[in-house]
Design a protein around this motif. Structure first.
Motif, PDB file in Angstrom:
ATOM      1  N   ASP A   1      -2.035  12.095   1.420  1.00  0.00           N
ATOM      2  CA  ASP A   1      -2.620  12.469   2.704  1.00  0.00           C
ATOM      3  C   ASP A   1      -2.498  11.407   3.783  1.00  0.00           C
ATOM      4  O   ASP A   1      -2.884  11.632   4.915  1.00  0.00           O
ATOM      5  CB  ASP A   1      -4.104  12.802   2.532  1.00  0.00           C
ATOM      6  N   ARG A   2      -1.975  10.247   3.449  1.00  0.00           N
ATOM      7  CA  ARG A   2      -1.921   9.223   4.475  1.00  0.00           C
ATOM      8  C   ARG A   2      -0.779   9.499   5.449  1.00  0.00           C
ATOM      9  O   ARG A   2       0.349   9.746   5.051  1.00  0.00           O
ATOM     10  CB  ARG A   2      -1.791   7.836   3.851  1.00  0.00           C
TER      11      ARG A   2
ATOM     12  N   ASP B   1       0.832  -1.197   0.000  1.00  0.00           N
ATOM     13  CA  ASP B   1       0.000   0.000   0.000  1.00  0.00           C
ATOM     14  C   ASP B   1       0.868   1.248   0.000  1.00  0.00           C
ATOM     15  O   ASP B   1       0.610   2.208  -0.709  1.00  0.00           O
ATOM     16  CB  ASP B   1      -0.878   0.045   1.264  1.00  0.00           C
TER      17      ASP B   1
ATOM     18  N   PHE C   1     -12.577  11.213   3.996  1.00  0.00           N
ATOM     19  CA  PHE C   1     -11.562  11.527   5.005  1.00  0.00           C
ATOM     20  C   PHE C   1     -11.999  12.822   5.667  1.00  0.00           C
ATOM     21  O   PHE C   1     -12.422  13.759   4.982  1.00  0.00           O
ATOM     22  CB  PHE C   1     -10.197  11.777   4.334  1.00  0.00           C
TER      23      PHE C   1
ATOM     24  N   SER D   1       0.658   3.554  -3.391  1.00  0.00           N
ATOM     25  CA  SER D   1      -0.279   4.661  -3.244  1.00  0.00           C
ATOM     26  C   SER D   1       0.275   5.954  -3.824  1.00  0.00           C
ATOM     27  O   SER D   1       1.435   6.280  -3.690  1.00  0.00           O
ATOM     28  CB  SER D   1      -0.579   4.882  -1.774  1.00  0.00           C
ATOM     29  N   THR D   2      -0.610   6.713  -4.459  1.00  0.00           N
ATOM     30  CA  THR D   2      -0.230   8.042  -4.916  1.00  0.00           C
ATOM     31  C   THR D   2      -0.855   9.096  -4.004  1.00  0.00           C
ATOM     32  O   THR D   2      -0.796  10.277  -4.277  1.00  0.00           O
ATOM     33  CB  THR D   2      -0.722   8.277  -6.350  1.00  0.00           C
ATOM     34  N   ASP D   3      -1.486   8.640  -2.944  1.00  0.00           N
ATOM     35  CA  ASP D   3      -2.190   9.543  -2.038  1.00  0.00           C
ATOM     36  C   ASP D   3      -1.202  10.201  -1.080  1.00  0.00           C
ATOM     37  O   ASP D   3      -0.471   9.543  -0.363  1.00  0.00           O
ATOM     38  CB  ASP D   3      -3.216   8.722  -1.252  1.00  0.00           C
TER      39      ASP D   3
ATOM     40  N   PHE E   1     -10.238  15.137   6.742  1.00  0.00           N
ATOM     41  CA  PHE E   1      -9.431  16.281   6.286  1.00  0.00           C
ATOM     42  C   PHE E   1     -10.173  17.185   5.304  1.00  0.00           C
ATOM     43  O   PHE E   1      -9.974  18.381   5.280  1.00  0.00           O
ATOM     44  CB  PHE E   1      -8.155  15.806   5.570  1.00  0.00           C
TER      45      PHE E   1
END
Lengths: 357, 357
Positions: free
Chosen positions: B80-81, B72, B297, B76-78, B299
């Motif tokens: 915000d994690r 993960d 989320f 992941s390109t996220d 956020f």
């Protein structure tokens, strides 16, 4: 008319369903009845006060025309699901028809209509609710089984209404060669999106790219790792997924969605022939990427049909949309056409010609 | 201040992470460092020009504080994690703190704040973006780790913003005893919905019904057939599902959704401890019932924080919302509290007291 009038009685060939069909229909699940007849007038009966009698011209083969599992049929509280196959009853499906007789104030003899009819030469429709009158007759009538009918409205509602697309977004369409998928892809291109489709043969892939204008297309059967394939075609990720497949394909897509992506769930054809459905394991990515996934039925959007026609009829006339039909002649060839659809061997929107006028 | 000033250096106990944590943290994955020290002033360094130095008062144990799988983390390109556990670094998590020194124009020494801090006595925060100043101090400060902090905003955003609830709707909350779930249930009751929650013990079930005012509650561990249990509690079906669990629970819910239902996907705690996630097989029901399922989320909703306080602070003061905390004293007891949360043995919002002022 007075009761004593002589009413013409004619042959009414029908395609009927045999016993209960569990999932994907086979040719042996249907049979032709050549001996039925029908009187060409709406009967003077209490439940026929707004009925109409149709001569069926074109019948549509669609991927949702399948048997319903007993468990689904009994556990469901949903009133809107149509029973396509009932033992010894004509198959039910969308079609284009001509009104022969009508007691309904909005339809009169000679009108052309499309809606949910039956696989027979003539059909008495007691509840006309699903029918639309055809006003644009300067396009092929058979188009009202597809691009200008339910599949067209499905593509329109799912793409424009559910997905809320924006110019420049990355759009992926599975079953892209299907009647709905090929339209979604073309709508997306016309809006200025980047569009990739998948299909089940190289021939279809070529047509998607060369004829329907998809930016890219691939044969999912040749991809051992669907997630890697999608990563290759969408290095930036997917904004919009038009879902026709489900199962492993959905799992691969979930791994590749972009932030605030949208998934319009139109169908899950990979799931139709499994008693035990394939599990989807990557739903956590709905959270990671704040993805909205929404199931829809075209029924909920039919109030937009005039708006849809205003958009699509000019596209057709100006040649902005390519539309391919796979037409078979004769009601008796309907079952084979329907079965071919499920095996992925159709070459366009599957239409059965019962009569041309 | 001039560089020559004498700056007080104090002990700064920390809870650090050991090696890479694969999923659910265990006590042995964390260790206490008693020998660290810190100077109680924001350093004069380039990357500290808007920094602040915090004295941590209350730390929050939350169910998303888990290790991230390598796959993960790399796929992941996220952006915000958050990484909660990094080897030999203090655990990262939400907390309530007092500003000791600040170079940020919006925060000054003596301010109380909440945001993403670290498991230690004092923390230098270079990026203050996650922090909110605490203005209402006539409620317990620890509430800003829960009902008035991130879990409260999560419940608010998920229920009001994602689910778009209406009076009289049928609402189901899984992990209903959790910090978020118990608030969602109470928000739903205050709106006039019918609310059922599930939890993992009879004691929690009793509290949900008798203290939090849920209409019904059940122990999911005692239900051999979750779909049947939901059918029993929701004979009309579920309009809104606040999803904290995933897997088999989601499958059971999908079978019981009502037309145009909404599923806010907040978490899937059942999936956190499986390398191979449980497959969800009933997604076709998204179509049958035109269900919208949306991950979110908190956020993305923090701009609504003032609106949220306007709603919830009066509820707390007027006693319209019941809120239970499971408080442990001392940073050194933090790891045990976090581990207890994952085993479901906590008795309310898990809070670790580092200092009371």
């Amino acid at each position: 008319m007075a009761g004593g009038d002589e009413v013409k009685e004619v042959r009414n060939q029908q395609v009927l369903a045999r016993d209960y069909i569990s999932a994907i229909p086979e040719e042996s699940d249907m049979y032709l009845n050549r001996s039925s007849t029908i009187k060409l007038r709406v009967p003077d009966e209490d439940d026929c006060q707004e009925a109409m009698l149709l001569k069926n011209l074109y019948l549509s083969c669609d991927p949702y025309m399948r048997g319903v599992k007993h468990s689904d049929a009994t556990s469901s509280t949903d009133q809107d699901r149509i029973v396509f196959f009932a033992t010894d009853k004509p198959i039910v499906g969308y079609g284009v028809s001509k009104v022969v007789d009508s007691k309904h104030p909005e339809f009169k003899a000679g009108d052309l209509v499309w809606g949910i009819t039956k696989w027979e030469e003539y059909t008495l429709i007691k509840n006309t609710q699903s029918f639309f009158k055809i006003n644009h007759t300067d396009v092929p009538l058979s188009y009202y089984t597809g691009i200008l009918g339910m599949p067209g409205m499905t593509a329109y509602a799912g793409f424009y209404e559910v997905c809320n697309p924006k110019k420049g977004e990355y759009v992926y369409v599975s079953s892209a060669f299907g009647a709905v998928g090929q339209l979604v892809g073309q709508f997306a291109k016309l809006m200025g999106c980047y569009v990739v489709g998948s299909a089940g043969s190289q021939e279809k892939v070529d047509i998607l790219k060369n004829k329907f204008g998809f930016d890219e297309a691939f044969n999912y059967k040749e991809e051992a790792d669907l997630a890697a394939a999608l990563k290759r075609y969408f290095p930036q990720g997917i904004d919009i997924y038009f879902e026709n497949v489900g199962g492993k394909m959905l799992d691969a897509v979930l791994l590749n969605m972009r932030l605030h992506g949208r998934i319009a769930v139109c169908g899950m054809i990979s799931q139709y022939n499994f008693e035990q459905h394939q599990g989807v394991t990557n739903l956590m990515h709905l959270i990671y990427k704040r993805v909205r996934m929404e199931g829809f039925f075209v029924f909920d959007f039919y109030h937009l049909y005039p708006k849809f026609l205003d958009l699509v009829v000019p596209y057709i006339k100006q040649g902005n949309i390519t539309y391919v039909e796979d037409i078979v002649e004769g009601l008796e060839n309907g079952p084979a056409s329907l079965v071919r659809l499920f095996s992925g061997r159709n070459a366009g929107k599957a239409v059965v010609v019962v009569a041309r006028d």
